[in-house]
Design an enzyme around this catalytic site. Structure first.
Site, PDB file in Angstrom:
ATOM      1  N   ASP A 193      -7.016  -1.864   3.754  1.00  0.00           N
ATOM      2  CA  ASP A 193      -6.173  -2.841   3.222  1.00  0.00           C
ATOM      3  C   ASP A 193      -6.499  -4.425   3.771  1.00  0.00           C
ATOM      4  O   ASP A 193      -5.894  -5.547   3.547  1.00  0.00           O
ATOM      5  CB  ASP A 193      -4.743  -2.560   3.782  1.00  0.00           C
ATOM      6  CG  ASP A 193      -4.025  -1.305   3.023  1.00  0.00           C
ATOM      7  OD1 ASP A 193      -4.502  -1.151   1.891  1.00  0.00           O
ATOM      8  OD2 ASP A 193      -3.628  -0.591   3.848  1.00  0.00           O
ATOM      9  N   ASP A 242      -1.574  -1.040   6.117  1.00  0.00           N
ATOM     10  CA  ASP A 242      -1.768  -0.311   7.432  1.00  0.00           C
ATOM     11  C   ASP A 242      -3.326   0.071   7.825  1.00  0.00           C
ATOM     12  O   ASP A 242      -3.658   0.474   8.739  1.00  0.00           O
ATOM     13  CB  ASP A 242      -0.797   0.743   7.632  1.00  0.00           C
ATOM     14  CG  ASP A 242      -1.218   2.057   7.016  1.00  0.00           C
ATOM     15  OD1 ASP A 242      -1.760   1.999   5.609  1.00  0.00           O
ATOM     16  OD2 ASP A 242      -1.116   3.178   7.538  1.00  0.00           O
ATOM     17  N   ASP A 284       0.836  -1.208   0.214  1.00  0.00           N
ATOM     18  CA  ASP A 284       0.166   0.031   0.000  1.00  0.00           C
ATOM     19  C   ASP A 284       1.008   1.282   0.126  1.00  0.00           C
ATOM     20  O   ASP A 284       1.993   1.199   0.314  1.00  0.00           O
ATOM     21  CB  ASP A 284      -0.896  -0.085   1.313  1.00  0.00           C
ATOM     22  CG  ASP A 284      -1.795   1.145   1.431  1.00  0.00           C
ATOM     23  OD1 ASP A 284      -2.611   1.501   0.529  1.00  0.00           O
ATOM     24  OD2 ASP A 284      -1.847   1.709   2.572  1.00  0.00           O
TER      25      ASP A 284
END
Length: 803
Positions: A691, A687, A487
């Site tokens: 996600d 995080d 990410d």
């Protein structure tokens, strides 16, 4: 518990005047005057102390000093107690859950033995004391007692063979009775637990190492006892040239003593495997300095701290719980939790983590997370959970163990029959020795410990490196990952973006735009949302209330603010709401994105009123970490919900060639599934809430330590420091752990494959070698110890990335 009074006791004269009211200091045992010394209340009783030192020790752990007699040191009316201060070992708290090192599915309240393998159960979470329950101390005393009883048995039995000693009558008969009596004490007292565990293994049917030990020692002792007491019932083939029937009291006694030695060495080694968890437990201070509403301060036990309490942390002290700093500034050493060696600057409104060490300044903080909710407690729980989980490699050992003990019994019976049929004279004696040796030398315990003991050491090592594994499967799988999906926000970047610019449309007021955006974002956990709210608060702008808040993962948020329908998010959100964007506004947003900033559109009542750009800095060390992972052959893919222009800008700076932008949470999970269908082993690092689906879908999910709770819960690996360099370290640890497990399994298989045939006597026809049951017992004991010792090498093994 409360503590108050003077710092020191009054003078001896004052003590004499109050002699009628005295009590015993529960810490040092000193007699003190109750009217003039410091005191503390605990569970309805009051205790007095001679000094601040004793008071502080008591407040930190009352149970340690009251375990023997909880009220013997409290004052009750007049007079004083004559109890002397005594201390025993600290027992595990009531309700402690125990589990088996080899079979983590076995769990019970309180100590005991595993019904499957017979091993002593141990607490799921070890105590800060290395031997809180006194098990190691008790086993040590039992072992040395057995040594004292076994040595005379061995000398009396082997003296005539080794040194030619021949005692004349009637002393030879007396020596025989002494040998039989001492050996019986060793077998029936010292080996009682072996027989109990062996018997329990048969109900339900789960034969184990102690089944074999009980059979071997039981047969040897029972045969010897009958032969000693009733020699005439044996046929001539059992008698030696002097007409006596040979006995094996010394073999039975030595076997029990050596097996106890093996248990002792193994328990000592296993205690060392829990040292990592105990080190984590030791990070928490025993007390906290609490500031009351009236401004007074007192030291209270850590378990007495409640959320909302105001605490003072002085230089050199440990931060007691998680919270936020409300006054003061300092540098805090967080290396024990994150692995980062440099102290971190802390100021007002910064977060403080329990267990970290305050360095050079003093500050006050408000407790937010206490008890099991603190970061340190969650880390300890995760490590303990990983240590007690089963790795896929363990399935191999489990399948072998299922038929191992029955197979060994069959081999022992076959050896007895073969020696009795074609062996040298006295055949019956040789047959018995061979059967007992086979039963004793076989060690399913080494096989069963091969995997879990390595997992315990590895997960503890990982915790001190800032890498938390949820279970053993994660440790074993991570080394095989060949694709890493990352990410952007909070993973590649710091996740602490700041507001870059606010550009309004058609004269909409900038202050009103910020207030409206902050109202929408105040309930969001996303780092971009926090940046907007923080900037609004810093400017002193009043934030209105938002009603009907809706989080739209991957797109933005919407709510009703002051009667207006408002929303903030990306272009997808505007399309979903049917809001048109002016071409000039879109062009300006693209220009800002090319600079690496993220742009969010603010809409009210169906019209775009402003665009807010937020910039996020790339984390230090990210470029180097990605380079190491590429050298290891990993394919790096950026997977982000941000727009393509911003994502490509960040990707170019980091050398990432493959980028998936504007991806929803479901889209991220779909990319994971597509890669898995290609046969890839996928690791996903993220995080945020968006996600979580991808973290759960990946073969191995990696959560950043400062991320959202749902991300931490979805991922089997957590990087406490929140930087990608931890993945390279974790992969190196994964490779080292699996290699160590393979070594342990190889040793356990080879040991039994070689040892059992030798004990059965396969070398006798060629080399004339017969294995003594005593040597077999020593080999069996050392086999488990060697497996544990090999696993302990992981604690000091150098971990390097592999190209």
């Amino acid at each position: 518990m409360s503590a108050h009074g003077h710092t020191h006791c009054h003078s001896p004269a004052a003590q004499a005047r109050n002699a009628v009211e005295r009590a015993t200091d529960p810490v040092c045992g000193m007699q003190v005057a109750t009217a003039s010394c410091r005191h503390a209340d605990h569970q309805g009783n009051r205790y007095w102390f001679c000094s601040d030192g004793c008071l502080n020790k008591f407040v930190a752990g009352p149970g340690k000093y009251l375990a023997q007699d909880p009220v013997s040191h409290a004052a009750h009316g007049h007079g004083h107690h004559d109890h002397e201060h005594t201390r025993g070992h600290l027992e595990a708290p009531a309700g402690t859950v125990y589990t088996c090192p080899m079979h983590p599915e076995i769990r019970q309240i309180g100590p005991g033995h595993c019904p499957k393998c017979g091993m002593a159960l141990e607490p799921v979470l070890p105590s800060a004391e290395g031997d809180a329950g006194g098990e190691l101390g008790a086993l040590t005393r039992r072992f040395w007692t057995l040594v004292a009883l076994t040595i005379p048995v061995f000398v009396l039995a082997m003296g005539p063979h080794l040194f030619g000693w021949r005692l004349p009558p009637p002393w030879n008969a007396v020596a025989g009775w002494i040998e039989a009596a001492l050996a019986t004490a060793v077998v029936l007292w010292g080996g009682a637990s072996f027989f109990v565990r062996g018997w329990r293994s048969l109900k339900p049917w789960s034969p184990n190492m102690y089944t074999l030990i009980a059979l071997g020692t039981g047969v040897a002792w029972l045969y010897s006892a009958v032969a000693f007491l009733f020699p005439d019932i044996f046929p001539p083939g059992f008698h030696d040239m002097r007409g006596r029937v040979g006995v094996y009291f010394e073999s039975a006694a030595v076997i029990v003593t050596l097996v106890t030695l093996g248990d002792w060495l193994e328990l000592r080694a296993r205690r060392r495997t829990g040292s990592a968890l105990r080190a984590l437990l030791d990070l928490a201070p025993k007390t906290a300095r609490r500031i009351a509403v009236d401004g007074s301060e007192s030291d209270v036990p850590l378990d007495g701290v409640q959320a909302g309490d105001v605490l003072r942390v002085r230089p050199g002290e440990k931060v007691p719980v998680d919270g936020v700093i409300i006054d003061g500034a300092s540098h805090v050493d967080e290396s024990m939790l994150t692995g980062e060696s440099m102290p971190v600057a802390k100021d007002r409104d910064d977060r403080a983590i329990g267990g970290t060490v305050n360095q050079d300044g003093a500050f006050t903080m408000r407790a937010e997370k206490v008890g099991a909710e603190t970061t340190l407690s969650r880390i300890v729980t995760l490590v303990a959970q990983a240590q007690r989980s089963k790795a896929p490699l363990q399935r191999v050992a489990d399948r072998v163990a299922a038929w191992f003990v029955p197979a060994v019994v069959v081999v022992a019976v076959a050896a007895f029959v073969a020696w009795a049929a074609v062996g040298p004279e006295p055949r019956a004696t040789h047959a018995l020795i061979a059967a007992v040796s086979v039963l004793i030398i076989a060690c399913p315990c080494a096989l069963g410990l091969a995997t879990p003991i390595s997992i315990m050491v590895s997960s503890g090592r990982g915790a001190h490196m800032g890498v938390l594994f949820r279970d053993a499967t994660a440790i074993e799988t991570l080394r095989n990952a060949d694709v890493l999906l990352v990410d952007k926000t909070g993973t590649l970047t710091e996740g602490k973006p700041s507001l870059h610019a606010v550009e309004t449309v058609d004269g909409f007021d900038e202050t009103d735009a910020l207030a409206l955006a902050a109202a929408l974002e105040r309930s969001s956990e996303h780092p971009l949302a926090r940046a907007i709210v923080t900037a609004t608060e810093v400017r002193g702008i009043t934030i209105p209330r938002a009603e009907g808040f809706k989080a739209l993962p991957g797109r933005g948020v919407s709510a009703i603010v002051d009667g207006h329908v408002a929303a903030i998010g990306n272009g997808k959100l505007l399309d979903e709401l049917g809001v048109d964007t002016d071409p000039s506004v879109a062009a300006r947003a693209d220009a800002v994105r090319n600079e690496g900033a993220t742009v969010m559109f603010l809409a009210r009542d169906g019209k775009v009123v402003a665009s807010l750009s937020v910039a996020d800095r790339i984390k230090d060390g990210t470029l180097a970490a990605l380079a190491v992972l590429r050298e290891e052959g990993m394919r790096i893919v950026m997977l982000t919900g941000d727009n393509a222009i911003t994502a490509q800008t960040v990707a170019q700076k980091l050398g990432i060639e493959e980028v998936h932008a504007d991806v929803s949470p479901a889209g991220k999970a779909a990319v994971v599934e597509a890669l898995k269908r290609e046969g890839r082993v996928v690791a996903m690092a993220g995080d945020g809430i968006n996600d979580a689906p991808a973290l759960a879908a990946a073969d191995i999910g990696v959560a950043m330590g400062a991320g959202a709770d749902v991300a931490l819960e979805s991922a089997p690996v957590t990087l406490v420091r929140g930087d990608l360099s931890g993945i390279a370290r974790a992969r190196a640890l994964s490779r080292a752990t699996v290699g160590n497990i393979h070594q342990n399994l190889f040793f356990a298989f080879v040991y039994n494959a070689i040892g059992v045939p030798i004990a059965a006597g396969v070398l006798y026809p060629v080399f004339g070698i017969v294995l003594s049951p005593m040597i077999a017992a020593l080999a069996m004991s050392l086999s488990s110890v060697s497996v544990v010792s090999n696993a302990l090498r992981l604690r000091a093994k150098r971990l390097e990335a592999r190209a």
